[in-house]
Design an enzyme around this catalytic site. Structure first.
Site, PDB file in Angstrom:
ATOM      1  N   ASN A   7       0.868  -1.180   0.000  1.00 49.63           N
ATOM      2  CA  ASN A   7       0.000   0.000   0.000  1.00 49.63           C
ATOM      3  C   ASN A   7       0.905   1.229   0.000  1.00 49.63           C
ATOM      4  O   ASN A   7       1.476   1.576   1.035  1.00 49.63           O
ATOM      5  CB  ASN A   7      -0.896  -0.032   1.247  1.00 49.63           C
ATOM      6  CG  ASN A   7      -1.771   1.204   1.369  1.00 49.63           C
ATOM      7  OD1 ASN A   7      -1.833   2.023   0.446  1.00 49.63           O
ATOM      8  ND2 ASN A   7      -2.440   1.342   2.487  1.00 49.63           N
ATOM      9  N   LYS A   9       0.024   4.242  -0.332  1.00 52.00           N
ATOM     10  CA  LYS A   9      -0.654   5.426   0.213  1.00 52.00           C
ATOM     11  C   LYS A   9      -0.397   6.639  -0.700  1.00 52.00           C
ATOM     12  O   LYS A   9      -0.392   6.479  -1.913  1.00 52.00           O
ATOM     13  CB  LYS A   9      -0.209   5.668   1.651  1.00 52.00           C
ATOM     14  CG  LYS A   9      -0.335   4.398   2.503  1.00 52.00           C
ATOM     15  CD  LYS A   9      -0.186   4.615   3.970  1.00 52.00           C
ATOM     16  CE  LYS A   9      -0.359   3.271   4.679  1.00 52.00           C
ATOM     17  NZ  LYS A   9      -0.359   3.358   6.125  1.00 52.00           N
ATOM     18  N   HIS A  93      -9.793   0.997   4.277  1.00 45.89           N
ATOM     19  CA  HIS A  93      -8.549   1.216   5.020  1.00 45.89           C
ATOM     20  C   HIS A  93      -8.830   2.167   6.178  1.00 45.89           C
ATOM     21  O   HIS A  93      -9.624   3.104   6.047  1.00 45.89           O
ATOM     22  CB  HIS A  93      -7.469   1.789   4.094  1.00 45.89           C
ATOM     23  CG  HIS A  93      -6.127   1.798   4.760  1.00 45.89           C
ATOM     24  ND1 HIS A  93      -5.760   2.786   5.642  1.00 45.89           N
ATOM     25  CD2 HIS A  93      -5.083   0.935   4.709  1.00 45.89           C
ATOM     26  CE1 HIS A  93      -4.541   2.513   6.103  1.00 45.89           C
ATOM     27  NE2 HIS A  93      -4.110   1.398   5.546  1.00 45.89           N
ATOM     28  N   GLU A  95      -7.298   4.592   7.365  1.00 48.96           N
ATOM     29  CA  GLU A  95      -7.093   6.025   7.077  1.00 48.96           C
ATOM     30  C   GLU A  95      -8.298   6.603   6.342  1.00 48.96           C
ATOM     31  O   GLU A  95      -8.636   7.764   6.513  1.00 48.96           O
ATOM     32  CB  GLU A  95      -5.783   6.207   6.289  1.00 48.96           C
ATOM     33  CG  GLU A  95      -4.576   5.983   7.192  1.00 48.96           C
ATOM     34  CD  GLU A  95      -3.341   5.453   6.503  1.00 48.96           C
ATOM     35  OE1 GLU A  95      -3.229   5.547   5.266  1.00 48.96           O
ATOM     36  OE2 GLU A  95      -2.472   4.906   7.225  1.00 48.96           O
ATOM     37  N   GLU A 161      -5.976  -5.037  10.273  1.00 47.02           N
ATOM     38  CA  GLU A 161      -4.972  -3.995  10.511  1.00 47.02           C
ATOM     39  C   GLU A 161      -5.332  -3.208  11.768  1.00 47.02           C
ATOM     40  O   GLU A 161      -6.131  -2.268  11.709  1.00 47.02           O
ATOM     41  CB  GLU A 161      -4.921  -3.028   9.325  1.00 47.02           C
ATOM     42  CG  GLU A 161      -4.523  -3.666   8.019  1.00 47.02           C
ATOM     43  CD  GLU A 161      -3.946  -2.625   7.077  1.00 47.02           C
ATOM     44  OE1 GLU A 161      -2.764  -2.744   6.741  1.00 47.02           O
ATOM     45  OE2 GLU A 161      -4.659  -1.690   6.711  1.00 47.02           O
ATOM     46  N   GLY A 167       1.853   2.195  10.722  1.00 46.90           N
ATOM     47  CA  GLY A 167       2.805   3.309  10.595  1.00 46.90           C
ATOM     48  C   GLY A 167       3.449   3.713  11.913  1.00 46.90           C
ATOM     49  O   GLY A 167       4.055   4.787  12.012  1.00 46.90           O
ATOM     50  N   SER A 206       2.810  -2.176  10.412  1.00 49.90           N
ATOM     51  CA  SER A 206       4.249  -2.207  10.726  1.00 49.90           C
ATOM     52  C   SER A 206       4.899  -3.551  10.389  1.00 49.90           C
ATOM     53  O   SER A 206       5.775  -4.032  11.105  1.00 49.90           O
ATOM     54  CB  SER A 206       4.499  -1.842  12.191  1.00 49.90           C
ATOM     55  OG  SER A 206       4.066  -0.516  12.449  1.00 49.90           O
TER      56      SER A 206
HETATM   57  P1  PGA Z   1       2.408   0.189   7.670  1.00 51.05           P
HETATM   58  O1  PGA Z   1       1.001   0.415   6.917  1.00 51.05           O
HETATM   59  O2  PGA Z   1       2.992  -1.088   7.141  1.00 51.05           O
HETATM   60  O3  PGA Z   1       3.232   1.407   7.330  1.00 51.05           O
HETATM   61  O4  PGA Z   1       2.111   0.097   9.130  1.00 51.05           O
HETATM   62  C1  PGA Z   1       0.118  -0.660   6.686  1.00 51.05           C
HETATM   63  C2  PGA Z   1      -1.148  -0.165   6.040  1.00 51.05           C
HETATM   64  O5  PGA Z   1      -1.592   0.954   6.343  1.00 51.05           O
HETATM   65  O6  PGA Z   1      -1.750  -0.867   5.215  1.00 51.05           O
END
Ligand code: PGA
Length: 244
Positions: A7, A9, A93, A95, A161, A167, A206
């Protein structure tokens, strides 16, 4: 089947994306038993799908609107994602839920729209830290999955997630992942008629090459949805190799 999805983003521009793809295809050649996907920003879909789909790597949109066309400024539809070379789409997601007010009701419509346009939905679910601390993790996951009672069965991947692990560099503990994935599997079995397609459940939050092998060893963990570590083709290729 194992699945590893990047992803990106709101990261990378044309030159960087091209360099990433050129580098990646020199490092991996996905064979049977593993599906690899990249979810770039909309502006890079044509470029990335042109470079990666001939190499057997799938391309996902990061979001898609439920309507096929119309007056929805700033949105991209499912047929437009297909036209740009996508075979799937991330939906829900955290976000999008947190910053863009995405609701379960809207997601039920989006899942159905994705199927209508022959796109594989990768439905993301997960609890916030506040919800976990309040002991509400499984209730929240159950609520987010309940849209499948409305949509009915179809090709689907789910990503667990935990919002607090995205993140942050703070990956969920093995026992937490195991509990959530077992619950998700039980809910999927309850909501979707038996005998239908077996939904792969990915973990996200992460994920790094250091932590991925342990996660892959857990029951019901089919792979990973990867943000930060997916921006480095060496690290992403390493994750794909670990899952292969
Ligand atoms: P990350 O993001 O690996 O940076 O924690 C995962 C995601 O948002 O799908």
């Amino acid at each position: 089947m194992r699945c590893v999805v990047a992803n990106w983003k709101m990261n990378l521009a044309t030159q960087e994306a091209r360099a990433f793809c050129d580098d990646l295809v020199g490092r991996i050649a996905p064979g049977p038993g593993i599906e690899v996907g990249i979810a770039p920003p909309f502006t890079l879909l044509h470029l990335v799908s042109g470079l990666l789909r001939p190499k057997g790597i799938q391309v996902f949109g990061q979001n898609g609107h439920a309507e096929p066309k119309g007056a929805f400024t700033g949105e991209v539809s499912m047929p437009q994602l297909r036209d740009a070379g996508c075979s799937g789409v991330l939906l829900g997601h955290s976000e999008r839920r947190q910053f863009f007010g995405e609701t379960d009701a809207a997601l039920a419509k989006k899942v159905k729209a994705a199927w209508q346009w022959d796109l594989l939905p990768l439905l993301c679910i997960g609890e916030t830290l506040e919800q976990r601390d309040a002991g509400r993790t499984l209730e929240v996951l159950g609520q987010q999955l309940s849209i499948l009672g409305e949509t009915g069965p179809g090709p689907l991947w789910v990503a667990y997630e935990p919002v607090w692990a995205i993140g942050t560099g703070r990956r969920a503990e093995a026992a937490q992942v195991q509990e959530a994935h077992a619950f998700i599997r039980a809910e999927l079995n309850r909501l979707l008629p038996t005998g239908t397609y077996q939904v792969p459940i990915l973990y996200g939050g992460s994920v790094t090459p250091e932590s991925f092998p342990e996660l892959l060893g857990l029951p019901e963990v089919a792979g990973g949805l990867v943000g930060g570590a997916s921006l480095d083709p060496r690290k992403f290729a390493e994750l794909v190799k670990q899952a292969s």
